[in-house]
Design an enzyme around this catalytic site. Structure first.
Site, PDB file in Angstrom:
ATOM      1  N   HIS A 124       0.927  -1.320  -0.136  1.00  7.44           N
ATOM      2  CA  HIS A 124       0.048  -0.071   0.202  1.00  7.44           C
ATOM      3  C   HIS A 124       0.770   1.253  -0.036  1.00  7.44           C
ATOM      4  O   HIS A 124       0.284   2.380  -0.202  1.00  7.44           O
ATOM      5  CB  HIS A 124      -0.884  -0.014   1.229  1.00  7.44           C
ATOM      6  CG  HIS A 124      -2.007  -1.213   1.303  1.00  7.44           C
ATOM      7  ND1 HIS A 124      -2.805  -1.229   0.407  1.00  7.44           N
ATOM      8  CD2 HIS A 124      -2.217  -2.095   2.057  1.00  7.44           C
ATOM      9  CE1 HIS A 124      -3.710  -2.407   0.515  1.00  7.44           C
ATOM     10  NE2 HIS A 124      -3.438  -2.682   1.555  1.00  7.44           N
ATOM     11  N   ASP A 161      -2.742 -10.718  -2.623  1.00  5.67           N
ATOM     12  CA  ASP A 161      -2.997 -10.282  -1.303  1.00  5.67           C
ATOM     13  C   ASP A 161      -4.711  -9.952  -1.387  1.00  5.67           C
ATOM     14  O   ASP A 161      -5.382  -9.599  -2.637  1.00  5.67           O
ATOM     15  CB  ASP A 161      -2.558  -8.962  -0.930  1.00  5.67           C
ATOM     16  CG  ASP A 161      -2.890  -8.465   0.570  1.00  5.67           C
ATOM     17  OD1 ASP A 161      -2.009  -8.974   1.447  1.00  5.67           O
ATOM     18  OD2 ASP A 161      -4.002  -7.646   0.720  1.00  5.67           O
ATOM     19  N   HIS A 163      -6.127  -7.139  -0.552  1.00  2.00           N
ATOM     20  CA  HIS A 163      -6.170  -5.774  -0.804  1.00  2.00           C
ATOM     21  C   HIS A 163      -5.560  -5.606  -2.083  1.00  2.00           C
ATOM     22  O   HIS A 163      -4.615  -6.367  -2.338  1.00  2.00           O
ATOM     23  CB  HIS A 163      -6.014  -4.992   0.308  1.00  2.00           C
ATOM     24  CG  HIS A 163      -6.511  -5.114   1.688  1.00  2.00           C
ATOM     25  ND1 HIS A 163      -5.937  -6.097   2.480  1.00  2.00           N
ATOM     26  CD2 HIS A 163      -7.809  -4.669   2.162  1.00  2.00           C
ATOM     27  CE1 HIS A 163      -6.725  -6.091   3.609  1.00  2.00           C
ATOM     28  NE2 HIS A 163      -7.663  -5.442   3.603  1.00  2.00           N
ATOM     29  N   ASP A 248      -4.273 -12.748   3.709  1.00  2.00           N
ATOM     30  CA  ASP A 248      -5.387 -12.357   4.149  1.00  2.00           C
ATOM     31  C   ASP A 248      -6.581 -12.746   3.144  1.00  2.00           C
ATOM     32  O   ASP A 248      -8.074 -12.647   3.221  1.00  2.00           O
ATOM     33  CB  ASP A 248      -5.593 -10.747   4.565  1.00  2.00           C
ATOM     34  CG  ASP A 248      -4.825 -10.125   3.402  1.00  2.00           C
ATOM     35  OD1 ASP A 248      -4.384 -10.495   2.449  1.00  2.00           O
ATOM     36  OD2 ASP A 248      -4.557  -8.842   3.831  1.00  2.00           O
TER      37      ASP A 248
HETATM   38 ZN   LIG Z   1      -4.122  -7.099   2.456  1.00  2.00          ZN
END
Ligand SMILES: [Zn+2]
Length: 344
Positions: A124, A161, A163, A248
């Site tokens: 991120h 991931d 995200h 995740d």
């Molecule tokens: Zn993540």
């Protein structure tokens, strides 16, 4: 038996905030699972590279690096959910240096596969800001290191991931030397990663996003891998695969609603490793991102290590106990239209 180069972030426990989900136990659960399985001592353990200021500044703005170092000195937050401690600057440098060391070891060919337990995580972190628990973008720094120092010319980053890796996408948005490919829950944090985000300028059509509705699971990931990601890799012909390894996506994880099993995860890595064996001298390295459930940390990591080294293993957690939604089929159809991928 093939070997695995492993980076473990020594002293990472000092990057810690009580009650925060991005906690040292995430990495320690992986280490303990490897020790228990008798694998830990068989890995080739890597030390982090000492990255130069130029290595960092080619990925992150100098003003951001100064701001981050200063925030760490005071142990202050970078944003609401991204903490630092006085040790975090050095630990972030170690993680980025460990990522570069892992990429370099695999690139050089002495060892075919790598696994970097990078913590703090990275995907991120944009060129200009920390967010989503991420300080330095480890995988971007590792890829850029190969491009600048090791005569690499074309690399692919596959981000598995939960995200979207908005930071990695932003860093390579206008660059044609890295193809960024991401599967992620959508709409969800951080909000980016729509199908029509495909890059710009010299990086036009070297970003591919697969935004998945909640309850997408093993079948969704397998189909997207086989019918879209591998064909895109065929087309781009990267010299190495770098994988953002966030677990995740596992069905047990409390932060998301994707339903991947550890077996499903390992099968994705097997497909990528097989592709690499056939097309880029077997070069694959994984870089830890998110993942917050400790049993999933162990099961997924045993699974991906087995997939990277061609070993058998057992998924102790089994498949998701919920039915898989089929909303992903429309996403895959639209992605194939955007990318002009015919039926195979
Ligand atoms: Zn993540």
């Amino acid at each position: 038996m093939e070997n695995l180069a492993l980076f473990y972030p020594t002293s990472h426990q000092a990057h810690y905030q009580p009650g925060h989900p991005e906690r040292p136990q995430r990495v320690e659960a992986i280490r303990e699972a490897f020790i228990e399985a008798g694998l830990w001592d068989g890995f080739q353990h890597l030390e982090p590279l000492a990255l130069s200021a130029a290595d960092l500044k080619h990925v992150h703005e100098p003003s951001y690096l100064a701001r981050l170092e200063n925030a760490c000195a005071h142990g202050s937050h970078m944003d609401l959910d991204t903490y630092t401690t006085p040790q975090s600057w050095q630990l972030a440098l170690n993680a980025a240096g460990g990522a570069a060391a892992t990429a370099e070891a695999v690139w050089g060919g002495a060892i075919r596969r790598g696994l970097a337990l990078t913590r703090p995580p990275g995907h991120h972190a944009t060129s200009q800001r920390a967010m989503g628990f991420c300080l330095l973008n480890n995988i971007a720094i590792a890829a850029d290191y190969l491009l600048r120092h090791k005569s690499a010319a074309r690399l692919a980053i596959v981000d598995l991931d939960l995200h979207h890796g908005n930071g990695t996408q932003e860093i390579f948005w206008e660059r044609g030397d890295v193809f960024y490919i991401s599967t992620h829950q959508y709409p969800y944090y951080p909000g980016t990663g729509a199908l029509n985000e495909t890059g710009a300028g010299a990086g036009q059509r070297t970003t591919a996003n697969f935004p998945l509705p909640p309850m997408s699971g093993d079948a969704a990931f397998a189909a997207i891998m086989d019918e879209a990601i591998l064909p895109l890799l065929d087309r781009y012909a990267p010299e190495m695969l770098l994988v953002s390894y966030g677990f995740d996506t596992h069905w047990r994880d409390s932060l998301g609603h994707l339903q991947l099993s550890a077996r499903g995860y390992a099968d994705l890595i097997t497909r990528l490793a097989n592709w690499a064996d056939a097309n880029c001298q077997g070069r694959v390295a994984l870089f830890l991102e998110g993942g917050y459930d400790l049993p999933a940390a162990g099961a997924c990591s045993l699974g991906v290590a087995a997939a990277l080294t061609g070993q058998a293993w057992t998924d102790s957690l089994g498949p998701a106990p919920y039915p898989e939604s089929e909303g992903w089929k429309a996403v895959l159809r639209e992605a194939k239209r955007i990318w002009d991928i015919g039926e195979r």
